[in-house]
Design an enzyme around this catalytic site. Sequence first.
Site, PDB file in Angstrom:
ATOM      1  N   SER A 190      -0.790  -5.287  -0.380  1.00  0.00           N
ATOM      2  CA  SER A 190      -1.380  -4.538  -1.490  1.00  0.00           C
ATOM      3  C   SER A 190      -1.294  -3.022  -1.345  1.00  0.00           C
ATOM      4  CB  SER A 190      -2.825  -4.994  -1.652  1.00  0.00           C
ATOM      5  OG  SER A 190      -3.388  -4.420  -2.785  1.00  0.00           O
ATOM      6  N   ASP A 238      -1.967  -4.688  -8.779  1.00  0.00           N
ATOM      7  CA  ASP A 238      -3.229  -5.195  -9.332  1.00  0.00           C
ATOM      8  C   ASP A 238      -4.279  -4.090  -9.488  1.00  0.00           C
ATOM      9  OD1 ASP A 238      -3.651  -4.948  -6.607  1.00  0.00           O
ATOM     10  OD2 ASP A 238      -4.551  -6.933  -6.337  1.00  0.00           O
TER      11      ASP A 238
END
Length: 543
Positions: free
Chosen positions: A113, A281
């Site tokens: 991430s 995200d």
Amino acid sequence: MKRVTRPATPFEGQRPGTSGLRKKVSVFQQPGYLENFVQALFNVLGDASGKTLVVGGDGRYYNRVAIQTILRMAAAHGYARVLVGQGGILSTPAMSAVIRRRAASGGIVLSASHNPGGPSGDFGIKYNIANGGPAPESVTEAIYLRSREVHEVHTVDSPDLPLDALGTHRLLDTQIEIIDPVADYCAVQRALFDFDAIRALFARGFRLRLDTMWAVGGPYAKALIEGELGAPAGTVVNATPREDFGDLHPDPNPVNATDLIAHMAAADAPDMGAATDGDADRNMIVGRNFAVSPSDSLAVLAAHATRIPGYAAGLAGVARSMPTSTAVDRVAAKLGIACYETPTGWKFFGNLLDAGKVTLCGEESYGTGSNHIREKDGLWAVLFWLNLIAVTGKSVEQLVRALWAEHGRCVYSRHDYEGIPTAQADALMRDLRAALPGLPGTVLAGEPVAIADDFAYTDPTDGSISSKQGVRIILRSGSRVVFRLSGTGTEGATLRIYLERHEPDPSRHDLPAQQALAPLVALAEQVARVRHFTGMDTPSVMT
Ligand code: VG1
Ligand code: CO
């Protein structure tokens, strides 16, 4: 091509954190490390016959190697079908969309991430369940326990598969399909937003600068923003995914996205700026010379949701992670809907979304999302803001100021102390926890302490309990300081201190946040002896 079983020795420490197992690339490169974890996962999942698995990642260094390994093991485990994003690419929200739209039994996301990538950076692996969301703690804990007993690994002896062209292959009895990584995701967004209104906004000359930070958001943003929505070429910048994210830190906050912040402060700044993280995200929204706090962003979206086609029927409820500011609570109260407070990490929102208890959710760490999938979704947030601007005619700053005018401003900041020796960080938390019973009623930062506890959460749908989710000290006025240790870092420990103070007086809304929060910073030092334990005078990062 034949099935092979290899002996294995368990590795220490394969316990997933806030969002999957994250380690240095060099740790994942140890022979057998990834295989052991995947074997533990498959052992926990059980019979795979007739099932579909989705595999993809954020394109960082080691992504392709990991995918080939997983494909072989998925075939040996007996999956009927495996769907892989072309080039090994699937953003985290796209993974969630693919699992849901294609009724897969789950998916493996290869990403660390917002953590830096490249050979000296981080790598990660995470399992998402059939609802498209991160596996709950019961599953991640079972994988960890199983990882300590992996003594053999099942795989296939076969050459690498070509991942770069769409097509279908076969490994043993498993059909491997290389799919378009953006199509399902785009279809989900099209069903939610008024694309005509956004197209008209760009046609009127509205200028957006969307920085995808050399990460996986690029292809999605190019397809939707510059493709379907007609924004001029060059609107999406740093859009080609690189294995090392251009040697930058793909975490969209004002400290890391300095280039975007500089563009938004320039005399000829675009109307809106935005950035997404390594796996796309997260999102940061920026107006002209005006960075939006993620907690405020969630509140603005909730307040105006019915203006968006996909949410026109209204919101069932909202949820935020505990450290996220209470701005959205105030909006929810006004709307007469429930607001849930969960521990940090998206996995806690899944049950609430599945049960239809909430429609929107978000975190202070630049994450927002809704029931359209079961992950936070960076580009979704950008589209939401664009749609709102198109239908209200208001700027980013005007929308946020209207929120403050109505509900007061939740002045907010997070202070991170990175790379602390783990023993020191644990000692700080231990001492702090020990001090909690004596705090209620004492006066700190000029106010009596109302609550001093360690946050515990009982999931309202399945009754599962998650304790020790962060120490909170809440003053009578609602001002608060929260302490917790990060569960995504890979070097030492990271202490996060979250500071929030509600400011009803509009004449004080423009005070710099750090100034307005100074008494709470002093409180944190007094109660937790941050300098003593961290050996640092100032935080490594303030957002
Ligand atoms: C951080 C954030 C948390 C977020 C998590 C995963 O976790 O604080 O809000 O859900 O990262 O985000 P921690 O445990 O380090 O505080 V992502 O975009 O890295 O998957
Ligand atoms: Co992310």
